[in-house]
Enzyme design. Structure first.
Site, PDB file in Angstrom:
ATOM      1  N   CYS A 141     -18.393   5.867  -1.556  1.00  0.00           N
ATOM      2  CA  CYS A 141     -19.150   6.775  -2.584  1.00  0.00           C
ATOM      3  C   CYS A 141     -20.307   7.551  -2.042  1.00  0.00           C
ATOM      4  O   CYS A 141     -20.806   8.116  -2.674  1.00  0.00           O
ATOM      5  CB  CYS A 141     -19.897   5.540  -3.609  1.00  0.00           C
ATOM      6  N   CYS A 159     -16.927  -1.159  -3.244  1.00  0.00           N
ATOM      7  CA  CYS A 159     -18.423  -1.133  -3.699  1.00  0.00           C
ATOM      8  C   CYS A 159     -18.378  -1.361  -5.185  1.00  0.00           C
ATOM      9  O   CYS A 159     -17.564  -0.644  -5.943  1.00  0.00           O
ATOM     10  CB  CYS A 159     -19.252   0.067  -3.488  1.00  0.00           C
ATOM     11  N   GLU A 160     -19.460  -2.182  -5.530  1.00  0.00           N
ATOM     12  CA  GLU A 160     -19.442  -2.594  -7.049  1.00  0.00           C
ATOM     13  C   GLU A 160     -19.962  -1.563  -7.799  1.00  0.00           C
ATOM     14  O   GLU A 160     -19.833  -1.626  -9.233  1.00  0.00           O
ATOM     15  CB  GLU A 160     -19.920  -4.149  -7.469  1.00  0.00           C
ATOM     16  N   GLN A 174     -22.739  -4.101   0.300  1.00  0.00           N
ATOM     17  CA  GLN A 174     -22.728  -4.347   1.815  1.00  0.00           C
ATOM     18  C   GLN A 174     -23.957  -5.551   2.139  1.00  0.00           C
ATOM     19  O   GLN A 174     -23.633  -6.451   2.882  1.00  0.00           O
ATOM     20  CB  GLN A 174     -22.948  -3.334   2.712  1.00  0.00           C
ATOM     21  N   HIS A 195     -19.383   1.703  -7.768  1.00  0.00           N
ATOM     22  CA  HIS A 195     -18.349   2.845  -8.014  1.00  0.00           C
ATOM     23  C   HIS A 195     -16.869   2.588  -7.881  1.00  0.00           C
ATOM     24  O   HIS A 195     -16.018   3.390  -8.131  1.00  0.00           O
ATOM     25  CB  HIS A 195     -18.572   4.126  -6.807  1.00  0.00           C
TER      26      HIS A 195
HETATM   27 ZN    ZN Z   1     -20.718   2.819  -4.282  1.00  0.00          ZN
END
Ligand code: ZN
Length: 189
Positions: free
Chosen positions: A150, A79-80, A120, A82
Site C-alpha cells: 500500500c 495489511c488490514e 505491522q 487496504h
Molecule cells: Zn495498507
C-alpha cells in the site's frame, strides 16, 4: 473456521463488475476462484493459535541465560487497511528460562500470526506475546523490516521505503541488550 471461498468468489466477481470489467471474459473467468484460493492461504492463520507451535518446547533447566537469535525469517502478510500484501523479514531473539523450542517452530509462529489481516506494529507485538506465553523466557525481542504494497504500489509510491518495528519483553527490553542484538542482526552482512 476456514475462509468461505464461495462468498469470496462472489465478492470478487462483484468487484470486477464494479471496476467496469466483464467477469465473464476468458482472462477473468477463473479469477474469482483463484483469488478465493489465495485468500484461503493468506488468511489461514485466523483459525490457528500460534502458541500451539510452542507446545513441545524442551526443558533445559533453569536460567541458561544465553541468547537465541534467529535472523532473516521471510514472511508475508496482508495489511488490514487496504488488503494489499506486505513482505519482509523477521528477526526473533529470546533468552530461555526453563524451555527452548526447535528452531523451525519460530518461523511457524511468524507465519501463523502473519496469515491474518494485519498491521505491522500489531504483528510485531503479537509475535513477541506468543513467544512470551509459549516459552516463558527471560526476555524477547522481535524486529520486523517490511515493504508494504500500500506504500509502494499506491498512494505515495515509495518503492524504496521499508518499515522497521520492534517489540520487546523482559530483559531484552533494556536498551543495552537491545543494542547488542541489533548489532548481531546486522553483523556479517
Ligand atoms: Zn495498507
Amino acid at each position: 473456521m476456514a475462509v468461505d471461498r464461495v462468498r469470496i468468489e462472489a465478492a470478487v466477481a462483484e468487484i470486477l463488475a464494479a471496476i467496469g470489467e466483464d467477469p465473464a471474459r476468458p482472462g477473468l473467468r477463473a479469477t474469482p476462484r483463484r483469488v478465493a484460493e489465495s485468500y484461503g492461504e493468506l488468511f489461514a492463520g485466523l483459525a490457528v493459535d500460534p502458541v500451539d507451535h510452542l507446545r513441545d518446547a524442551i526443558p533445559v533447566g533453569p536460567h541458561t541465560g544465553e541468547l537465541v537469535l534467529l535472523r532473516d525469517i521471510a514472511f508475508r502478510s496482508v495489511c488490514e487497511h487496504h488488503l494489499l500484501p506486505f513482505l519482509g523479514i523477521a528477526h526473533l531473539a529470546y533468552v530461555p528460562n526453563e524451555r527452548v523450542v526447535g528452531l523451525g517452530k519460530l518461523p511457524a509462529v511468524v507465519d501463523t500470526i502473519a496469515a491474518r489481516p494485519q498491521m505491522q506494529e500489531r504483528l510485531t507485538e503479537e509475535i513477541a506475546e506468543a513467544l512470551q506465553i509459549g516459552l516463558a523466557p527471560l526476555g524477547v525481542l522481535v524486529v520486523l523490516d517490511a515493504v508494504h504494497g500500500c506504500v509502494t504500489a499506491r498512494g505515495s509510491r515509495q518503492t524504496a521505503s521499508s518499515t522497521v518495528t520492534m517489540a520487546s519483553r523482559g530483559s531484552l527490553a533494556e536498551p543495552v541488550k537491545r543494542a547488542e542484538i541489533m548489532a548481531l542482526i546486522g553483523s556479517g552482512r
